[in-house]
Design an enzyme around this catalytic site. Structure first.
Site, mmCIF file in Angstrom:
data_model
loop_
_atom_site.group_PDB
_atom_site.id
_atom_site.type_symbol
_atom_site.label_atom_id
_atom_site.label_comp_id
_atom_site.label_asym_id
_atom_site.label_seq_id
_atom_site.Cartn_x
_atom_site.Cartn_y
_atom_site.Cartn_z
ATOM 1 N N SER A 176 -16.086 29.255 -16.685
ATOM 2 C CA SER A 176 -14.727 28.736 -16.685
ATOM 3 C C SER A 176 -14.706 27.352 -17.348
ATOM 4 O O SER A 176 -15.145 27.220 -18.489
ATOM 5 C CB SER A 176 -14.196 28.703 -15.248
ATOM 6 N N ASP A 180 -10.184 39.852 -15.646
ATOM 7 C CA ASP A 180 -9.999 38.417 -15.432
ATOM 8 C C ASP A 180 -8.520 38.067 -15.615
ATOM 9 O O ASP A 180 -7.951 38.293 -16.675
ATOM 10 C CB ASP A 180 -10.857 37.633 -16.433
ATOM 11 N N HIS A 227 -12.636 37.022 -12.656
ATOM 12 C CA HIS A 227 -13.037 35.739 -13.230
ATOM 13 C C HIS A 227 -14.439 35.309 -12.801
ATOM 14 O O HIS A 227 -14.997 34.386 -13.380
ATOM 15 C CB HIS A 227 -12.018 34.667 -12.825
#
Length: 363
Positions: free
Chosen positions: A124, A269, A297
Site C-alpha cells: 500500500s 482489492d 488489499h
C-alpha cells in the site's frame, strides 16, 4: 548482473518455491527492537539470518501486519519490518510524513543496522515508499516487490479522498469515545453478513465494498490515539488529495530497467484497484505480476503461505542487481518513458499513457 528476463505481456504465475518448509517454526524468534535516530525512537521487528528483506507497511498500519509471514521468511532471510515514523511503536512527532521522508527513514535505519543491500517489499503506502527508496538510494536496492502498492496512478478509494478534508480530524476524535469502536465493528460485521440482493451488482454490494473490513477496522481502531490520528492525516495529505493520489511512479519507472520487480495484487482489492497492477506491470516490461484471485488489499493475510512461496520463488530465480552508476547516468540523461516497450493489451497500454498524461498535465 541484470534482472530477470521479461515474462511477457500477461500476468505470470510462477511455480511454487522449492523451499522445503515455509510454515513458521517454533524456534523462529521475532524481536521488537528500537533505535533512536535523529532524536526519534524507531521501532522495528527483526528475525532470521541471510540476505536482507525490508518489509514496509501501509498507512495507519504497523509492522505487526507482517506477523504471519515474518517467521516463514526468516527461515532463510534476515527480515526487517519497521514501524514507519508516526505509526505503531515508533515516535509520532509533528514532522515530515512525505514519501521521500519515509524513504530517508528506511535508509537511516539500515545504516544504523549495518545493512547496505536489501530486497524491498512494500504494501500500500509502503509500496510507494519502496519505489521511492529504490529511486533515492539505488545502491541499497537489490529487488523490488510491490504489494497492492500506492503510487501507480491517481485512482484511489473515495473514502481516502474524503479523509483528506479538514472535517475528518473532528470525525476521528469520535473514535476516542467509549463504545464507538465496538459499535463500528458490530455495524461493519452486520453489513458484511447481509445476503446478496438480486439484481444488485456484486461490485457495489456491502460485502464486496468491505472486502478487507477486518484489517481496515483494525487500522481505524489504532487511530483513536490522538498522536496516531494526527500522523495519519499528515501522511495521507502528503500523498492524496480530493482528486486522488498526488504522487505516482510512472514518470520514473524506466529507472527499474535492471532491477527485478514483482507485483503481487489481490483481484478483489477495493482500496487500490487491481487495474493498477496491470498498469504498473505494463509500464515496467520486465516485471512479473502474480494476482491473488480471492484476495483483497491484504493478500499476505488472505493466503500467507502462497504469498511467501511467491516471494521466495522470485528471490531464488532472480539475481540481485548491482548498482551501476554509469548505467544510472545514461538512463537519466537519455532515458525516459518508452511507450513502444509497454506490454499488455491495447486497453492497458492506453491506460498507462492516459495516466502519464494526467500526471504531466495536473496542476
Amino acid at each position: 548482473m541484470s534482472g530477470p528476463q521479461p515474462p511477457g505481456p500477461t500476468a505470470t504465475r510462477p511455480k511454487a518455491s522449492a523451499t522445503p518448509n515455509l510454515r513458521p517454526v517454533s524456534d523462529t524468534e521475532v524481536r521488537v527492537e528500537y533505535h533512536t535516530i535523529h532524536g526519534y525512537r524507531r521501532a522495528y521487528r527483526i528475525a532470521g539470518s541471510g540476505p536482507a528483506l525490508l518489509l514496509i507497511h501501509g498507512i495507519g498500519d504497523n509492522s505487526s501486519t507482517w506477523n504471519e509471514i515474518i517467521p516463514m521468511l526468516a527461515q532463510h532471510y534476515t527480515v526487517i519490518a519497521p514501524d514507519l515514523l508516526g505509526h505503531g511503536r515508533s515516535d509520532k512527532p509533528r514532522a515530515d510524513y512525505s514519501v521521500p521522508a519515509f524513504a530517508n527513514g528506511m535508509r537511516d535505519l539500515l545504516v544504523v543496522l549495518g545493512i547496505n543491500k536489501v530486497t524491498v517489499v512494500g504494501h500500500s503506502l509502503g509500496g510507494g515508499v519502496a519505489m521511492q527508496f529504490c529511486y533515492q538510494f539505488p545502491r541499497f536496492a537489490e529487488r523490488l516487490v510491490l504489494v497492492a502498492a500506492g503510487g501507480v496512478t491517481r485512482e484511489v478509494n473515495p473514502a481516502l479522498r474524503l479523509a483528506t478534508l479538514p472535517v475528518v480530524n473532528e470525525i476521528l476524535t469520535l473514535l476516542r469515545i467509549p463504545g464507538v469502536m465496538p459499535a463500528v465493528r458490530t455495524a461493519t460485521s452486520a453489513l458484511v453478513s447481509l445476503p446478496h440482493v438480486p439484481f444488485v451488482p456484486r461490485s457495489i454490494s456491502p460485502k464486496n465494498a468491505l472486502n478487507d473490513h477486518e484489517d481496515l477496522v483494525r487500522v481505524l481502531g489504532d487511530l483513536a490515539d490522538p498522536h496516531a490520528s494526527a500522523a495519519f492525516l499528515r501522511t495521507l495529505r502528503a500523498v492524496v488529495d480530493w482528486r486522488g493520489q498526488a504522487v505516482t511512479m510512472l514518470d520514473r519507472c524506466y529507472l527499474t530497467e535492471r532491477l527485478p520487480v514483482l507485483f503481487i495484487w489481490g483481484e478483489k482489492d477495493t482500496v487500490i484497484p487491481y487495474e493498477h497492477a496491470l498498469i504498473g506491470h505494463a509500464a515496467i516490461p520486465h516485471s512479473e505480476l502474480v494476482p491473488f484471485p480471492n484476495a483483497g488489499h491484504f493478500p499476505f493475510h488472505d493466503d500467507p503461505e502462497r504469498f511467501v512461496q511467491v516471494v521466495t520463488g522470485f528471490l531464488e530465480r532472480t539475481d540481485p542487481v548491482d548498482f551501476d552508476p554509469q548505467n544510472w547516468r545514461e538512463l537519466m540523461s537519455t532515458g525516459g518513458v518508452r511507450p513502444e516497450e509497454f506490454v499488455g493489451d491495447e486497453e492497458t497500454v492506453e491506460a498507462v499513457l492516459d495516466a502519464i498524461e494526467d500526471e504531466r498535465s495536473a496542476t
